[in-house]
Design a protein around this motif. Structure first.
Motif, mmCIF file in Angstrom:
data_model
loop_
_atom_site.group_PDB
_atom_site.id
_atom_site.type_symbol
_atom_site.label_atom_id
_atom_site.label_comp_id
_atom_site.label_asym_id
_atom_site.label_seq_id
_atom_site.Cartn_x
_atom_site.Cartn_y
_atom_site.Cartn_z
ATOM 1 N N ALA A 115 129.926 2.361 22.803
ATOM 2 C CA ALA A 115 131.347 2.474 22.439
ATOM 3 C C ALA A 115 131.603 3.841 21.816
ATOM 4 C CB ALA A 115 131.724 1.366 21.455
ATOM 5 N N PHE A 116 132.674 4.477 22.254
ATOM 6 C CA PHE A 116 133.057 5.777 21.698
ATOM 7 C C PHE A 116 133.946 5.599 20.479
ATOM 8 C CE2 PHE A 116 131.919 7.178 25.944
ATOM 9 C CZ PHE A 116 131.383 8.444 25.725
ATOM 10 N N HIS A 117 133.710 6.425 19.451
ATOM 11 C CA HIS A 117 134.629 6.483 18.312
ATOM 12 C C HIS A 117 135.939 7.090 18.800
ATOM 13 C CE1 HIS A 117 136.389 7.651 14.488
ATOM 14 N NE2 HIS A 117 135.534 6.829 13.900
ATOM 15 N N PRO A 118 137.099 6.542 18.373
ATOM 16 C CA PRO A 118 138.373 7.039 18.921
ATOM 17 C C PRO A 118 138.743 8.467 18.531
ATOM 18 C CG PRO A 118 138.748 5.341 17.257
ATOM 19 C CD PRO A 118 137.280 5.379 17.498
ATOM 20 N N THR A 119 138.168 8.999 17.439
ATOM 21 C CA THR A 119 138.536 10.371 17.056
ATOM 22 C C THR A 119 137.348 11.303 16.860
ATOM 23 O OG1 THR A 119 138.735 9.598 14.784
ATOM 24 C CG2 THR A 119 140.784 9.798 16.017
ATOM 25 N N PHE A 120 136.240 10.804 16.320
ATOM 26 C CA PHE A 120 135.077 11.678 16.113
ATOM 27 C C PHE A 120 134.244 11.757 17.392
ATOM 28 C CE2 PHE A 120 135.186 9.771 11.575
ATOM 29 C CZ PHE A 120 136.233 10.613 11.229
ATOM 30 N N ASN A 121 133.348 12.757 17.456
ATOM 31 C CA ASN A 121 132.463 12.886 18.624
ATOM 32 C C ASN A 121 131.249 11.984 18.460
ATOM 33 O OD1 ASN A 121 134.137 14.907 19.602
ATOM 34 N ND2 ASN A 121 133.062 16.462 18.416
ATOM 35 N N LYS A 133 122.694 2.112 17.012
ATOM 36 C CA LYS A 133 122.457 3.524 16.688
ATOM 37 C C LYS A 133 123.733 4.320 16.897
ATOM 38 C CE LYS A 133 117.458 3.552 17.525
ATOM 39 N NZ LYS A 133 116.995 3.743 16.147
ATOM 40 N N ILE A 134 123.910 5.326 16.028
ATOM 41 C CA ILE A 134 125.078 6.209 16.091
ATOM 42 C C ILE A 134 124.585 7.591 16.511
ATOM 43 C CG2 ILE A 134 127.088 7.109 14.835
ATOM 44 C CD1 ILE A 134 126.999 4.014 14.985
ATOM 45 N N TRP A 135 125.272 8.177 17.503
ATOM 46 C CA TRP A 135 124.883 9.473 18.056
ATOM 47 C C TRP A 135 126.077 10.405 18.118
ATOM 48 C CZ3 TRP A 135 119.740 8.902 20.156
ATOM 49 C CH2 TRP A 135 119.332 7.574 20.373
ATOM 50 N N ASP A 136 125.808 11.711 18.109
ATOM 51 C CA ASP A 136 126.856 12.704 18.367
ATOM 52 C C ASP A 136 126.791 13.029 19.859
ATOM 53 O OD1 ASP A 136 128.203 15.161 18.836
ATOM 54 O OD2 ASP A 136 128.007 15.715 16.736
ATOM 55 N N TRP A 137 127.811 12.621 20.620
ATOM 56 C CA TRP A 137 127.729 12.805 22.074
ATOM 57 C C TRP A 137 127.956 14.257 22.505
ATOM 58 C CZ3 TRP A 137 132.168 14.720 24.145
ATOM 59 C CH2 TRP A 137 133.386 14.386 23.561
ATOM 60 N N PHE A 158 134.716 -0.244 18.213
ATOM 61 C CA PHE A 158 135.455 0.328 17.077
ATOM 62 C C PHE A 158 136.868 -0.247 17.030
ATOM 63 C CE2 PHE A 158 132.269 3.670 17.766
ATOM 64 C CZ PHE A 158 131.898 3.972 16.460
ATOM 65 N N ASP A 159 137.475 -0.225 15.828
ATOM 66 C CA ASP A 159 138.910 -0.533 15.758
ATOM 67 C C ASP A 159 139.688 0.688 16.243
ATOM 68 O OD1 ASP A 159 138.971 1.265 13.634
ATOM 69 O OD2 ASP A 159 139.647 -0.168 12.140
ATOM 70 N N SER A 160 141.004 0.573 16.321
ATOM 71 C CA SER A 160 141.809 1.632 16.971
ATOM 72 C C SER A 160 141.761 2.958 16.212
ATOM 73 C CB SER A 160 143.260 1.174 17.115
ATOM 74 O OG SER A 160 143.835 1.002 15.829
ATOM 75 N N LYS A 161 141.558 2.911 14.889
ATOM 76 C CA LYS A 161 141.525 4.154 14.100
ATOM 77 C C LYS A 161 140.091 4.666 13.902
ATOM 78 C CE LYS A 161 145.766 3.269 11.520
ATOM 79 N NZ LYS A 161 146.054 1.882 11.990
ATOM 80 N N GLY A 162 139.128 3.828 14.227
ATOM 81 C CA GLY A 162 137.732 4.233 14.045
ATOM 82 C C GLY A 162 137.227 4.043 12.628
ATOM 83 N N PRO A 392 137.098 9.000 24.247
ATOM 84 C CA PRO A 392 138.320 8.668 23.486
ATOM 85 C C PRO A 392 139.601 8.894 24.287
ATOM 86 C CG PRO A 392 136.854 10.068 22.199
ATOM 87 C CD PRO A 392 136.292 10.014 23.578
ATOM 88 N N GLN A 393 140.543 7.983 24.100
ATOM 89 C CA GLN A 393 141.863 8.110 24.731
ATOM 90 C C GLN A 393 142.930 7.930 23.679
ATOM 91 O OE1 GLN A 393 142.236 5.521 28.229
ATOM 92 N NE2 GLN A 393 140.011 5.568 28.289
#
Length: 433
Positions: A115-121, A133-137, A158-162, A392-393
């Motif tokens: 799952a992508f975070h909606p605002t961070f990379n 695990k959390i990664w920087d894509w 993630f929720d809509s705001k991340g 993210p969209q």
């Protein structure tokens, strides 16, 4: 050396005198006349009448032209300086191509969801090894591991705001992690009686919806962790749940070989979608941006009602097919065939032109929605692909989604061209332009 010839000087002075006279600046007119020693009689018909204004406006026009040319030049330079990769990142119809930009290694079991975070990379991955695990894509770097579940983590979102991350597991628990507070596990939801396969935040982020092997779909209140509703209907393991954009409908699919369209407020099944010959692994609502292409594919008339969120869904199953459905009539619009093994994951392209699928045949396939043709096959992993996600969209505005055609559509420049896949080979692959 003077820039002006005597004749030009005289012409300039006479046109200034004409201007001063025409505008009744008598003192200035007389002062200039005596200082220059020019014998000039104002004449509205003379060539000097209005000459100063004409010269002035033509200078301004030239300046504007120069500025426009300079801006155009700068834009062209910028365009040229963009590498092909950067240019591709701006393309609205980009699709993944081999090789992957990064291969993220670290899980000790198969990767089941990304799952992508909606605002961070950032990207979150859920694995059979009981961790997230959390990664920087963008850089491909590993950030941290979230431990709390005691068995396989089946889904992550993630929720809509991340601000929050939700996970579900075969340990019968759903957990919420506070992204802004060092990713601490702040809430745990009991309630299901068997493996929890799928979990999502409902639009508005006040509730979560989950699907389980106990044959139920459950809705929980995030703030209180209370169970709001238990929805029954499926007769076997519920594999996946997807809320539509305005939250008025949820789509589910099951080992009972059906998908269902359900009203989350009443728990009532609105439509049962029955045509697959095996377990339905994945169901996903089509975004409004894809409606025109789906209507073209199915030969449907363009009607107002079908611009509401939730009008169409796509399903993928172990019978190796993808099916596209009209949720209001339950009609099967088209079956897409091409995969050689179970279809595990479906993602609509944000532009609405394509549908991407990932399969146990180790490929990603890109389907052109308007024609139903497979236009690209990417050999993606060395083993089965369990999951896929698009970057993210910009959230569309569900309040506008009931009205005019095309409303609720994300702007083409509001999505990020990046795709992630997770596999039985224990890796996550990041696909970048």
């Amino acid at each position: 050396m003077s820039l002006l010839s005597e004749r030009q000087k005289e012409e300039l002075q006479k046109s200034i005198l004409e201007y001063l006279h025409a505008n009744n600046f008598t003192d200035a007119f007389n002062a200039l006349k005596s200082e220059t020693g020019i014998d000039y009689t104002p004449d509205p018909k003379a060539k000097y009448a209005g000459l100063l204004e004409k010269k002035w406006t033509s200078v301004i026009r030239l300046q504007k032209k120069i500025m426009d040319l300079e801006n155009r030049n700068a834009a062209l330079h910028e365009e040229l300086s963009l590498s092909p990769a950067k240019r591709a990142a701006l393309q609205t119809d980009w699709v993944p191509r081999a090789p992957a930009a990064y291969v993220l290694k670290g899980h000790r079991g198969q990767v089941l969801k990304v799952a992508f975070h909606p605002t961070f990379n950032l990207i979150a991955s859920a694995s059979e090894d009981a961790t997230v695990k959390i990664w920087d894509w963008e850089t491909g770097e590993f950030e941290r591991t979230l431990k709390g579940h005691t068995r396989v983590v089946n889904d992550v979102a993630f929720d809509s705001k991340g601000n929050l991350l939700v996970t579900c597991s075969s340990d019968l628990f759903i957990k919420i992690w506070d992204v802004q507070n060092e990713w601490k596990n702040t809430k745990t939801f009991p309630g299901h009686e068997h493996t929890i396969s799928s979990v999502r935040f409902m639009p508005g982020d006040q509730q979560i919806v989950s699907a389980s092997r106990d044959q139920t779909i459950r809705i929980f209140d995030v703030a209180s962790t209370h169970l709001v509703r238990t929805i029954t209907g499926h007769t076997d393991w519920v594999r996946c749940v997807d809320p539509c954009e305005d939250g008025r409908l949820i789509a589910t699919c099951s080992n009972d070989q059906t998908a269902r369209i359900i009203d989350p407020l009443t728990g009532e099944t609105k439509m049962e979608l029955r045509d697959h010959q095996h377990t339905v692994e994945v169901v996903v609502f089509a975004p409004i941006s894809s409606y025109a292409a789906i209507r073209e594919l199915a030969g449907l008339p363009s009607t107002d009602r079908s611009n509401r969120p939730g009008a169409y869904v796509a399903t993928g199953a172990r019978d190796k097919t993808i099916k596209i459905w009209d949720t209001q009539t339950g009609q099967l619009l088209r079956t897409l065939q091409g995969h050689d093994n179970w279809v595990r994951s479906l993602v609509f392209h944000p532009s609405g032109k394509f549908l991407l699928s990932a399969s146990d045949d180790k490929t990603i396939r890109v389907w052109e929605l308007a024609t139903g043709r497979c236009v690209k096959t990417v050999e993606a992993h060395s083993h089965f692909i369990n999951c896929m996600a698009w970057g993210p969209q910009a959230p569309t505005d569900p309040t506008k989604a009931n009205g005019a055609p095309g409303s609720g559509k994300a702007e083409p420049d509001k999505f990020v061209n990046v795709v992630a896949t997770g596999s039985v080979d224990q890796t996550i692959k990041i696909w970048l332009p």
